[in-house]
Design an enzyme around this catalytic site. Sequence first.
Site, short mmCIF file in Angstrom:
data_model
loop_
_atom_site.label_atom_id
_atom_site.label_comp_id
_atom_site.label_asym_id
_atom_site.label_seq_id
_atom_site.Cartn_x
_atom_site.Cartn_y
_atom_site.Cartn_z
NE ARG A 141 -7.24 0.45 3.85
CZ ARG A 141 -7.07 -0.78 4.46
NH1 ARG A 141 -7.11 -1.83 3.90
NH2 ARG A 141 -6.93 -0.69 5.77
CB SER B 100 -10.34 -12.38 14.01
OG SER B 100 -11.28 -12.33 12.92
NE ARG C 245 -5.45 -5.64 4.13
CZ ARG C 245 -4.78 -6.74 4.32
NH1 ARG C 245 -4.23 -7.68 3.62
NH2 ARG C 245 -4.65 -7.09 5.41
#
Length: 541
Positions: A494, A66, A503
């Site tokens: 989280r 990605s 993050r």
Amino acid sequence: MLPVKELQERSDRHPKPSDIKFQYGTAGFRTLGKTLDSVLFRVGVLAALRSKKLDGKTIGVMVTASHNPEPDNGVKLVDPRGEMLESSWEAHATALANAPSSVAFVAAVDELVRATKIDLSIPARVVYARDTRPTGPQLVTALKDGLEAIKAEYRDAGVTTTPVLHYLVRTINTKGTKDSYGEDTEEGYLTKISDAFKKLLAGKPPSPPLLIDCANGVGALMAERFKAYLGDIFTIDVVNADLHTPGVLNNSCGADFVKVNQKLPPSITLQPGQRACSLDGDADRLMYYYADEHGQFHMLDGDKITTLVASYIVELVKASGLDEQIKVGVIQTAYANGSSTKYLSGRLPVKCVPTGVKHLHHAAEQYDVGVYFEANGHGTVLFSPAAQELISSHTPSSALTNLRNIIDVINQTVGDALSDAFLVEAVLAHKSFSGVEWDSMYCDLPNRLVKVVVSDRNAFKTADAERRLVSPPGLQVKVDELMRKYGGGRSFVRPSGTEDVVRVYAEAATRAEADELAFRVAGLVYDEAGGDPSQRPKEFI
Ligand SMILES: CC(=O)N[C@H]1[C@@H](OP(=O)(O)O)O[C@H](CO)[C@@H](O)[C@@H]1O
Ligand SMILES: [Mg+2]
């Protein structure tokens, strides 16, 4: 019977590196491409087992990393309807990938066959594709070796985008049925989407050419192919389409660069009033932006796309007189800008779910029409079979015809940057909106995303769709105390599912406050998680 000897011999050619523990996470397996040979071999076997388990339905395998840097690569499985692999199989994938030897691997396969009651006499079918990464060809060779070891039938879809692979899986599995999703070829994909887009634009004033930043990835191939199908109805200008120079993939360009840096890729200049968009390296994320009359950059992210698209679909449903039968809902994650949530909640049901497309996708299936985009631009719109049936069986009106074409322009299997861009362009044309009008639906709260490197991110556990920390104990209380100091401020912490970091997200009324809140919370996290004081990032407060 398992072809034990064949599996073991071939597995020996793809030894597992002893020092790496692989994990099938939010985005499948993803790490340095050159370490993934054994994983690809084993994923070939796993995909075949999954197919057998599902009565020989075709399973997809996509080789991509990605938006990650070029040396990374990855692999993920696609279930028969074009959706992400069922989560209970993620653990099976991890177990097979980590078996230390070929003997242990075959034993793990045997165990999986028993535990999930797989009938090995059922034929296995798999379709696979890869993006343009340099490690791709070699990894595909390992994958094929796994497929051959277990005697699966396979189809090579070549070098293509993640959304095309998802489309192929769905069309192959629905071929010749009443649920047929289209022709099971790339041409089928290009034709279905471009035909619907052209119908949506028919009779509208010409749209300005759209500049598409392809992140020097596989989206460039597909964007080029779309050109021939669009004819002179719509013009695409493809930029960052270099598929040959080493190191350029996702480098200072693409959707992730734009979202993270909240600025234009340096390779792009926009004229005042011009809008453009960026894809990521496998073309399933989309970020829009435009330059205002002063040439100032403005970002139109996944939340802005949700708002534009959901509002338009609601209008069409109302105009068709189907608003009693068809309920439109929106799915977001905690990363959605608070202003978007506020705007949408006043108009539609809005649900917040944990990060990761599979969560959004499943929640979207609960509505007649479910619109979901992650803030980073990954998303799509799902129409339930019942809603599609109602829309196609009602006496056509102009609104209904638009709805039917909207259904066909969308790739409902997964987020699809190019199909999403056409959807956005169609809505803008219908509403006579430029970037300015679109952007003015609501005003983004300034926000900041910070990565914190900690010794053990697994110590961080969350609840309430990841908006609150339940572990380490006491930390959420401190975050809450900080938040109270910033009027309208919001922050949450989280652990990442794709990187070895925690993050921190923060938003507040002003840029300075958003930055300050983010860096204060990041500081709290760093100190709490036992970060080395001498390495403490200087921007943390
Ligand atoms: C803040 C953010 O953008 N997180 C991304 C990122 O997940 P993390 O779990 O945050 O690493 O990668 C996921 C897979 O691409 C994507 O679904 C998600 O939105
Ligand atoms: Mg992607």
